[in-house]
Design an enzyme around this catalytic site. Structure first.
Site, PDB file in Angstrom:
ATOM      1  N   GLY A  84       0.821  -1.188   0.000  1.00  0.00           N
ATOM      2  CA  GLY A  84       0.000   0.000   0.000  1.00  0.00           C
ATOM      3  C   GLY A  84       0.869   1.257   0.000  1.00  0.00           C
ATOM      4  O   GLY A  84       2.063   1.210   0.325  1.00  0.00           O
ATOM      5  N   CYS A  85       0.278   2.378  -0.358  1.00  0.00           N
ATOM      6  CA  CYS A  85       1.031   3.627  -0.485  1.00  0.00           C
ATOM      7  C   CYS A  85       1.518   4.121   0.881  1.00  0.00           C
ATOM      8  O   CYS A  85       2.688   4.454   1.053  1.00  0.00           O
ATOM      9  CB  CYS A  85       0.199   4.686  -1.189  1.00  0.00           C
ATOM     10  N   TYR A  86       0.592   4.173   1.855  1.00  0.00           N
ATOM     11  CA  TYR A  86       0.997   4.636   3.182  1.00  0.00           C
ATOM     12  C   TYR A  86       2.039   3.704   3.801  1.00  0.00           C
ATOM     13  O   TYR A  86       3.050   4.166   4.341  1.00  0.00           O
ATOM     14  CB  TYR A  86      -0.209   4.730   4.113  1.00  0.00           C
TER      15      TYR A  86
END
Lengths: 341, 341, 341, 341
Positions: free
Chosen positions: B148-150
């Site tokens: 995921g990005c975070y």
């Protein structure tokens, strides 16, 4: 009621210009004098064409403001203390939007701003201008030290919790984000739209001067971590505060603490648990919105406070204080509501 | 070197469209097939006029992708696991940008996403696609669960510190801010420009699904507080991480831990103490920039990580992983540098 | 193919920095020298942390660039002509992004820029760098006068129509809107984010210097009305051109004129009648998109052209010209496609 | 003076919500009823937390509004005409922000909006609500057809010139740019922040419905070219108008024409020749700013008009009209000045 005569010194900055705009609409104010070192002789509507019809020309900052009942100072810290003695002597009551009169203890000012305080004898006449907490003293105060924008948000969020003993005093973190008007009109490449638009950054993660102000007025002896960030928007502050609940404290206790403290405050709005206010709920108004969420497994309390840095965080709260000082209704001339868009 | 044949399923979303853009420029890739449930028969350059000249028409998502050596899935979680078995059977290697193959333990997925995992038997073939940490396993993996990005931002920031025992494991706070492309193209009033521009807000302050992914891969057993916010910008994530230094840990130890871990990484850039990276240093590149500051009086360490949520946080890292899998130079077709403006 | 050795003078501005970014990714370029008067000795990755890994330090602008096959000048008008003679003497071929070598007639330059041209003797060696129209001459040119950003958009839109006699020559209006990177990095209060964000304004409605350039190269003897505006975005130009159809000219004639001229151009994309390109279709790419609509009742033709002012409008077109000069594929190292978001 | 009782139907849209905000602050208004088809029973402060303290709940749109002296309709065109007959019968005076009552000739409405007008008999009771031109008729009008946002800007700019015979009637071009609140709150992918931010585009270049309104009220028989564009900002319209001066007309004539017409208008501000107003001079105020420049060599006159599309272009002008109808000071409750930032 008779109108009061008002002056503003420092009208070329954003807070000063916002003061002029608010005061020109205030039903009980006659704006009689505006001052600006860098624009002596310029008319307000020439400096700011959006302030159409305000034809008052700027005086020098150190000119006489003797005709004024109230004088607002929207000046860099260290400058207000130069002008203030003569204003007080001339009989004006002064609301200083800078930092010079926010601390009753000159030593705190001197340590925080790394400068000598040249008007220590006037500090005793000054009251910290967080209206919701110092209203009674403001009423009669010759000088009001209007709070900083970040401290206004942080203190309104923290104080009922700390004063009520609901949260731990250590480990408090305030991750705050401000629109660019908070950075002022000074020229800097980093503030060009091309550099800041579509950008975002933290700044002064350690030792920002507002930290001392928050620690001073948060409602208990605390040493918060305060990290400000710059948002690519015009106005508004959103502070995300991370706290630890004391054992046994429940969501309902938080609700109650805020309700008790702010139920009668026209400019503070408390939301249901889990509802976190958005920046735009406050921008364009003199209101502060508060909301929170709890992560029970970690005893973590997250409080979000939003306000308009130029209104409740500066010029709006200054006018709110003038209303208190003059005996006007506290909300007079100040918007409670924010535009939807 | 011969070109590899590549397919992308889910091209109507931002990550899928970004994959198409990257792959069309990649010197060793032949993009042979694109899929989209909602746009079967539509040409890419009709869906997105900015992708001029890419005349490939969309197939159904469940069409055969047998001709492809590599298939990228840019689909909502829960959907990838439906398509994956047949892709694997047909001999493709798959990079899934969704969450379905990020956890080796199906129970973590099921708890976090509140859904049944229908392809548990394939989890053993999958590797977590944080290239900097799982490069060796990725090389041979049939399936890569792209992070995921975070979590990409948070783990790159935390892992050298936690793995090195430099910071306390409890009380970690990640206050993260993302551009709106992270919220996707789905219609929602709250994502209209008029509602979000000049706005800013926290969302899911407790229980965001990326929390589990961060806890899993942070380098030690931790339970972080993770609060995402939505920035009024197109792209980019800036994560401000609050940590507590273990007794005796000095600034130099932090510098060294990052340098040791990332000195040879082409896409991770570590800055001098006190230099906090800005969002735009990363936006438009596949790079992650890391910087930190220390408040010694509170033993507080503040780490800031920035990256482009659609590149290092999604499509870029996916191509980086394909480069590893195919034996291409890891930086091939991927920008290290971000535009200045 | 052997790599060419390239230098860039003026890397502290947006166009110069963009050139460095493009050239660092170009597979046939070795960037050997960068110059900047104001930053001698500074490394590129220190000036611009987003250009991580480019460790070249700036020379003085008037240093020797003898080792370079190609030198790009990203300098204010009037400055390039000082450096150019020695560069030519040293054997470099020069692409000047400023205005000094755009007009073959020095008198036009001197009238337009109200300045003396000090290198008139070199004008004969220079070719106007609108690649789509002067490709053959560019191939062998010692000097290329790279077009202005607005003229590139306007000329690509107008020239097939004027050259084909499809529209009236008088009454042409070009209402153009540019992102702020077009205004440069110079410090000015009016370019602060707080002043320009959520703002929009026309500037130089009469007599903008690009007017002369448009008139010169539009394809017929015209005197256009050209009014630029400043958009609160980073990059991109959208020019709305108002023309009058000659009697008997039909929509199909316009379609055909554009198709004939641009069908084989990799960086010019013509859309169906009624489809007006959006700014973002071009931003981040070296492409120009063209679209139009006709109001038959008024014989009014409205053409919209969009491009990225720093790419096709400056650094991108400069690299396109270098590709032509060096015999590389014209699209090498240049993005045709724009990111979706 | 006694307060008037006021209702607003259509409060869930931007114009309706803005009306509520303005009316809640108006010293002579009691807001007694709000209506919204899609939100019956919802409180205003729940729909819009920024409108804190306005606890009125929404009625159905077709409920009785008999208690109201004035009713504002902020509804899509075609809907107002359904509700209006019963409102008039019940004795209310109505200000319709939609298009249904802007044209005295039903045929113009029906041709422009491609719909049947179902309340033709009421058109005779309606006055076009451009306050500066129809003030006397508005005073006694049972119905006011409040102008469109673009027409308000265009007509204020053109009418003194056309009425005075200073410019040619043919070839008029209005290149207009609006903030996104003008596009409304309806869901559309093209209005997501991620699609529109950092973007800019023209739309409906031919045949936008406001063209008919401009032609009708511009002060002479004209057929303008009107091309609207969408700016990535919240509010504001900037219209750049291209006109041809009649032979012999000088700059001084233009100055005089504007001055004569608008000198006593509190909400129209005319600037010196060459000073072109910026969007932000008007946004947040009910003012329209006008400026112009002349290119003598082409006899070209360029007029720029700016206003806030939700204030002078919609809700603000509606309240201005109510002030006229009720005999209140025309500026009551309406901001003349715009915030600086």
């Amino acid at each position: 009621m008779e109108k009061v005569k008002v002056g503003v010194i420092g009208v070329t900055g954003y807070a000063g210009a916002e003061l002029v705009r608010l005061l020109a609409m205030h039903p009980q104010v006659e704006l009689v004098k505006v001052g600006a070192r860098s624009a002596v002789g310029c008319r307000v509507d020439e400096l700011f064409p959006g302030l159409a019809g305000i034809k008052l020309a700027c005086s020098a900052a150190d000119d006489s403001y003797a005709e004024c009942d109230y004088v607002f100072l929207a000046l860099p810290h260290g400058v207000s203390m130069e002008y203030l003695p003569q204003l007080i002597k001339a009989g004006a009551r002064v609301i200083d939007l800078g930092a010079d009169f926010r601390f009753s203890d000159a030593a705190v000012y001197e340590r925080t701003y790394e400068a000598v305080h040249s008007a220590k004898d006037l500090l005793g006449m000054s009251v910290y201008g967080l209206t919701e907490y110092y209203r009674d003293a403001i009423r009669a105060a010759p000088i009001v030290g209007n709070p900083g924008c970040y401290p206004t948000a942080a203190i309104l969020a923290l104080r009922p919790l700390l004063a009520g003993g609901l949260v731990e005093k250590d480990g408090i973190i305030i991750d705050a984000k401000s629109g660019v008007s908070g950075a002022g009109r000074g020229l800097a490449q980093e503030r060009l739209l091309a550099e800041l638009n579509e950008n975002f950054r933290a700044y002064k993660p350690v030792g920002h001067r507002h930290t001392a102000e928050i620690n001073q007025y948060a409602g208990a002896e605390v040493a918060v971590t305060f990290t400000p960030h710059l948002l690519p928007v015009q106005r508004g502050i959103l502070a995300t505060c991370y706290l630890t609940l004391r054992p046994g404290v429940e969501v309902g206790d938080i609700v109650e603490a805020y309700a008790e403290r702010y139920a009668d405050e026209p400019f503070v709005h408390c939301h249901q648990p889990g509802v976190l206010p958005e920046l735009r709920w406050a921008v364009g108004s003199n209101s502060c919105h508060l909301g929170f969420a709890v992560d029970r497994s970690l005893r973590r309390l997250i409080v979000v406070a939003v306000l308009d840095n130029l209104l409740k965080g500066a010029a709006g709260q200054a006018v709110q204080n003038m209303n208190v000082m003059a005996g006007f209704p506290e909300t007079m001339g100040l918007p409670i509501n924010a535009p939807i868009v």
